[in-house]
Write a protein that holds these residues in place. Structure first.
Motif: not given
Lengths: 222, 222
Positions: A38-49
DNA sequence: TAGTGGTCTAGACCACGAT
DNA sequence: TCGTGGTCTAGACCACTAC
């Protein structure tokens, strides 16, 4: 994965693992150790960078994890950690919420409450991608089981010739079992079994995104 | 699809179908009418320019078709039309090799001969993507069947409460059936059923690319 | 309005298989 | 060598959700 093995020489393996697959591995570990359902991952742009890859590459990894049922992505919301699996009767792996070289520490909003969001509105498209060579089965984590098997050979224990006790080596019977199933006639019906794709409703039932392959049994009355 | 509906106004539907899905639709039709099993499609660069989309977008469509088992892609070779399905007992749809607004006419090399290329070498990664809203089931083409169902509810006819006669409406039993299966104990073993992903060997057996979701049955002895 | 995932582009380089 | 699919990038715009 970061920058390691950027140099060429070192590798002995014919083809270095694709970035998105290495990324998946890293993420799997993170999911196992740093996040809870149920936790939310960091957003895709965050993760990719953060990982130093293009967003598309990161998405390839996330796509795979979603395909595996470890993530759920919601437009406008974020990427959520999905429930472990389809209800396992055995004690789940400790879900080691313990420590380890944590790379993903970030905000951890928990899912509001009402989960099971089986809305009826037509889901917009999603993408899926796939995995490489032959990474060890993640299921190996659990207690010492004997063997994993795939759809046909195991789900049909009562079909003649389809009895349990299979080992990976024996699982070549999968196809013959399916064939047997296909020859099955019950209640005067005849049926065909084939591989198909889950439409929206099926996908909802299976709690997987639409488009995943499923066994389709078609029943015919005459 | 070409350039149509490039202008904005016309659309009435909330969200216009993504290009890659429209493309998939077009390709499905082409596969049904212009190609035969084993034939080679024009290459991706050809197709993408032919349809006026980026290669990545075309690939999204092909990914989906591969996921659905209609295509097989081989690095260095090309994209082949896959066998229709997993062996259907009923007369297949005429496989209408007849005519229709053919858009894809091209070279049609047939597969050399020895098909079933179940090599052992670790397959390099592939990608999968997925489908939109709720396009009608392609299986509807066949004769008049009664109903389609998904893995759990149909493949396990002998499990109490899992008897046939299901309609789409009833298929909500899918989950409870799975649950029943999970509670099953045979030969002193206990088993768990969960959704997993096909590794290399499983993928080979199922004749699908690795990474596709499958039901995994884990058997445990104590 | 701001943030998120979903789609799309136009290019690039790579490994594979056939020639 | 050449053609094919596989991967990757860096950017863009969109639709959805929450605020």
């Amino acid at each position: 994965m970061g920058s390691t093995k950027a140099a060429s020489g070192t590798a002995v393996d014919t083809v270095p693992e694709p970035k998105y697959w290495q990324l998946r591995t890293v993420l799997v570990r993170a999911l196992d150790t740093e996040f809870r359902t149920g936790e939310v991952l960091p957003n895709e742009r965050d993760l990719s960078s953060r990982f130093g890859v293009a967003r598309a590459t990161l998405r390839q990894a996330l796509d795979q994890l979603e395909l595996e049922g470890r993530l759920v992505r919601r437009r406008g919301i974020g990427t959520l950690v999905a429930a472990p699996a389809w209800a396992c009767r055995w004690p789940r792996p400790p879900t080691t919420t313990s420590a380890l070289p944590g790379q993903l520490a970030g905000r951890r909003r928990r899912l509001p409450s009402g989960d099971r969001g089986g809305r009826d509105r037509a889901r917009p498209p999603r993408r899926h991608r796939r995995p490489p060579g032959a990474p060890a089965a993640d299921h190996a984590r659990h207690g010492h089981r004997h063997r994993d098997l795939y759809v046909p050979d195991s789900v049909v224990p009562h079909v003649p010739g389809a009895f349990i006790k299979h080992s990976l080596a024996e699982s070549s019977r999968a196809r013959s079992v399916l064939r047997t199933l296909q020859r099955l006639e019950l209640d005067g019906e005849s049926r065909a079994v084939e591989l198909g794709v889950a439409e929206d409703e099926a996908a909802r039932l299976l709690e997987r995104p639409p488009g995943i392959p499923v066994l389709v049994v078609t029943t015919s009355y005459r």
